[in-house]
Design an enzyme around this catalytic site. Structure first.
Site, PDB file in Angstrom:
ATOM      1  CB  SER A  15      -0.931   0.011   1.224  1.00 35.85           C
ATOM      2  OG  SER A  15      -0.163   0.125   2.400  1.00 35.85           O
ATOM      3  N   GLY A  16       0.255   2.386  -0.169  1.00 35.43           N
ATOM      4  CA  GLY A  16       0.948   3.669  -0.063  1.00 35.43           C
ATOM      5  C   GLY A  16       2.110   3.824  -1.036  1.00 35.43           C
ATOM      6  CB  ILE A  17       5.324   5.664  -0.616  1.00 36.23           C
ATOM      7  CG1 ILE A  17       4.721   7.047  -0.357  1.00 36.23           C
ATOM      8  CG2 ILE A  17       6.641   5.797  -1.378  1.00 36.23           C
ATOM      9  CD1 ILE A  17       5.528   7.920   0.603  1.00 36.23           C
ATOM     10  N   GLY A  18       5.016   2.470  -1.004  1.00 35.80           N
ATOM     11  CA  GLY A  18       5.644   1.189  -1.376  1.00 35.80           C
ATOM     12  C   GLY A  18       4.954   0.548  -2.560  1.00 35.80           C
ATOM     13  CB  SER A 136      11.182  10.975   6.874  1.00 34.65           C
ATOM     14  OG  SER A 136      10.392  12.112   7.135  1.00 34.65           O
ATOM     15  CE1 TYR A 149       8.092   8.106  10.054  1.00 32.54           C
ATOM     16  CE2 TYR A 149       8.425  10.489   9.941  1.00 32.54           C
ATOM     17  CZ  TYR A 149       8.308   9.269   9.309  1.00 32.54           C
ATOM     18  OH  TYR A 149       8.411   9.175   7.946  1.00 32.54           O
TER      19      TYR A 149
HETATM   20  N1  LIG Z   1       3.791   9.923   3.360  1.00 31.95           N
HETATM   21  C1  LIG Z   1       4.761  10.803   3.562  1.00 31.95           C
HETATM   22  O1  LIG Z   1       4.543  12.032   3.490  1.00 31.95           O
HETATM   23  C2  LIG Z   1       6.154  10.351   3.871  1.00 31.95           C
HETATM   24  C3  LIG Z   1       7.159  11.310   3.976  1.00 31.95           C
HETATM   25  C4  LIG Z   1       8.456  10.913   4.236  1.00 31.95           C
HETATM   26  C5  LIG Z   1       8.745   9.583   4.394  1.00 31.95           C
HETATM   27  N2  LIG Z   1       7.751   8.663   4.319  1.00 31.95           N
HETATM   28  C6  LIG Z   1       8.126   7.259   4.496  1.00 31.95           C
HETATM   29  O2  LIG Z   1       7.734   6.533   3.358  1.00 31.95           O
HETATM   30  C7  LIG Z   1       7.399   5.200   3.725  1.00 31.95           C
HETATM   31  C8  LIG Z   1       5.979   4.875   3.246  1.00 31.95           C
HETATM   32  O3  LIG Z   1       5.097   5.834   3.770  1.00 31.95           O
HETATM   33  P1  LIG Z   1       3.552   5.918   3.355  1.00 31.95           P
HETATM   34  O4  LIG Z   1       3.165   7.327   3.435  1.00 31.95           O
HETATM   35  O5  LIG Z   1       3.299   5.158   2.100  1.00 31.95           O
HETATM   36  O6  LIG Z   1       2.913   5.212   4.628  1.00 31.95           O
HETATM   37  P2  LIG Z   1       1.676   4.237   4.743  1.00 31.95           P
HETATM   38  O7  LIG Z   1       0.653   4.559   3.742  1.00 31.95           O
HETATM   39  O8  LIG Z   1       1.315   4.259   6.194  1.00 31.95           O
HETATM   40  O9  LIG Z   1       2.357   2.857   4.364  1.00 31.95           O
HETATM   41  C9  LIG Z   1       3.268   2.263   5.210  1.00 31.95           C
HETATM   42  C10 LIG Z   1       3.521   0.880   4.645  1.00 31.95           C
HETATM   43  O10 LIG Z   1       4.340   0.196   5.575  1.00 31.95           O
HETATM   44  C11 LIG Z   1       3.708  -1.032   5.850  1.00 31.95           C
HETATM   45  N3  LIG Z   1       4.038  -1.502   7.163  1.00 31.95           N
HETATM   46  C12 LIG Z   1       3.941  -0.878   8.346  1.00 31.95           C
HETATM   47  N4  LIG Z   1       4.337  -1.687   9.323  1.00 31.95           N
HETATM   48  C13 LIG Z   1       4.696  -2.846   8.733  1.00 31.95           C
HETATM   49  C14 LIG Z   1       5.200  -4.062   9.186  1.00 31.95           C
HETATM   50  N5  LIG Z   1       5.421  -4.296  10.496  1.00 31.95           N
HETATM   51  N6  LIG Z   1       5.456  -5.054   8.291  1.00 31.95           N
HETATM   52  C15 LIG Z   1       5.236  -4.863   6.984  1.00 31.95           C
HETATM   53  N7  LIG Z   1       4.765  -3.721   6.467  1.00 31.95           N
HETATM   54  C16 LIG Z   1       4.501  -2.728   7.352  1.00 31.95           C
HETATM   55  C17 LIG Z   1       2.238  -0.734   5.749  1.00 31.95           C
HETATM   56  O11 LIG Z   1       1.527  -1.937   5.632  1.00 31.95           O
HETATM   57  P3  LIG Z   1       0.133  -2.145   6.391  1.00 31.95           P
HETATM   58  O12 LIG Z   1      -0.877  -1.838   5.356  1.00 31.95           O
HETATM   59  O13 LIG Z   1       0.185  -3.580   6.767  1.00 31.95           O
HETATM   60  O14 LIG Z   1       0.091  -1.230   7.566  1.00 31.95           O
HETATM   61  C18 LIG Z   1       2.233   0.098   4.484  1.00 31.95           C
HETATM   62  O15 LIG Z   1       2.290  -0.698   3.326  1.00 31.95           O
HETATM   63  C19 LIG Z   1       7.539   5.123   5.253  1.00 31.95           C
HETATM   64  O16 LIG Z   1       8.817   4.597   5.579  1.00 31.95           O
HETATM   65  C20 LIG Z   1       7.438   6.577   5.666  1.00 31.95           C
HETATM   66  O17 LIG Z   1       8.083   6.825   6.900  1.00 31.95           O
HETATM   67  C21 LIG Z   1       6.476   9.015   4.053  1.00 31.95           C
END
Ligand SMILES: NC(=O)c1ccc[n+]([C@@H]2O[C@H](COP(=O)([O-])OP(=O)(O)OC[C@H]3O[C@@H](n4cnc5c(N)ncnc54)[C@H](OP(=O)(O)O)[C@@H]3O)[C@@H](O)[C@H]2O)c1
Length: 176
Positions: A15-18, A136, A149
């Site tokens: 989901s999300g960025i991944g 981040s 965080y």
């Molecule tokens: N969004 C931003 O503005 C932003 C900015 C800077 C950096 N980031 C970084 O970018 C990355 C992705 O962020 P995002 O915004 O896409 O966040 P997100 O939508 O909350 O997605 C986080 C992802 O990590 C997975 N995850 C969390 N805990 C896990 C675990 N124990 N095992 C396996 N998967 C796990 C989640 O899966 P589940 O669906 O199972 O929870 C989800 O696929 C993160 O490292 C975040 O810190 C994000």
């Protein structure tokens, strides 16, 4: 097709960025393996991406799950060209609400898990491969209500600097 024949593992790619990273790399020809905690999400991501993407169900915070992810890559491909650690937890809490559980949850997934993934996966990373650990801006500047965080991402940056030096030393002595 800039990623044709490249083997990519996206940890936290359901989901999300991944998911966006996995989708784009698959569209560029990569053989994508993605992980997520719930099979329903992993299956949905694999369906969305198509292009032969393969899903692995596992908790990135669990060292035995990380080992299993790497074993899957080892047995199916024998290598990883790009290891992408994307999984992350970000729950707001001011200092007064920063409990031990909140701390452990964040450090377990955002800092400890990438270290475990690098430990388990580094032997699959050959010459010309890449490891991408998603940081981040919070890792370099203060962010109110996200101090823990931010600390996890600052620690991750520190890990990357040390690993870079460690790998440089290893490869300096590796046969060509
Ligand atoms: N969004 C931003 O503005 C932003 C900015 C800077 C950096 N980031 C970084 O970018 C990355 C992705 O962020 P995002 O915004 O896409 O966040 P997100 O939508 O909350 O997605 C986080 C992802 O990590 C997975 N995850 C969390 N805990 C896990 C675990 N124990 N095992 C396996 N998967 C796990 C989640 O899966 P589940 O669906 O199972 O929870 C989800 O696929 C993160 O490292 C975040 O810190 C994000």
């Amino acid at each position: 097709m800039r990623m044709k024949n490249k083997v990519v593992l996206v940890i936290g790619g359901a989901s999300g960025i991944g998911l966006a990273i996995a989708d784009r790399l698959a569209a560029e020809g990569a053989e994508v393996f993605l992980t997520g905690r719930r099979s329903i999400d992993v299956d949905a991501a694999v369906d969305k991406i198509g292009n032969g993407a393969i899903g692995i169900v596992g908790d990135a915070g669990d060292s035995s799950d990380i080992e299993k992810m790497m074993e899957t890559l080892r047995s199916k491909k024998g290598r990883i060209d790009a290891l992408i650690f994307n999984a992350g937890v970000s729950e707001p809490a001011g200092l007064a609400n920063s409990t031990p559980d909140h701390f452990d949850r964040h450090f377990s997934v955002n800092t400890r898990a990438p270290m475990l993934a690098m430990r388990a996966g580094s032997s699959l990373l050959g010459k010309g491969s890449a490891a991408l650990l998603i940081g981040s801006i919070a890792g370099v500047k203060g962010v109110p209500t996200h101090a823990t965080y931010a600390a996890t991402k600052a620690a991750l940056r520190s890990y990357v600097r040390s690993w870079t030096a460690e790998f440089a030393e290893l490869y300096r002595h590796a046969p060509a």
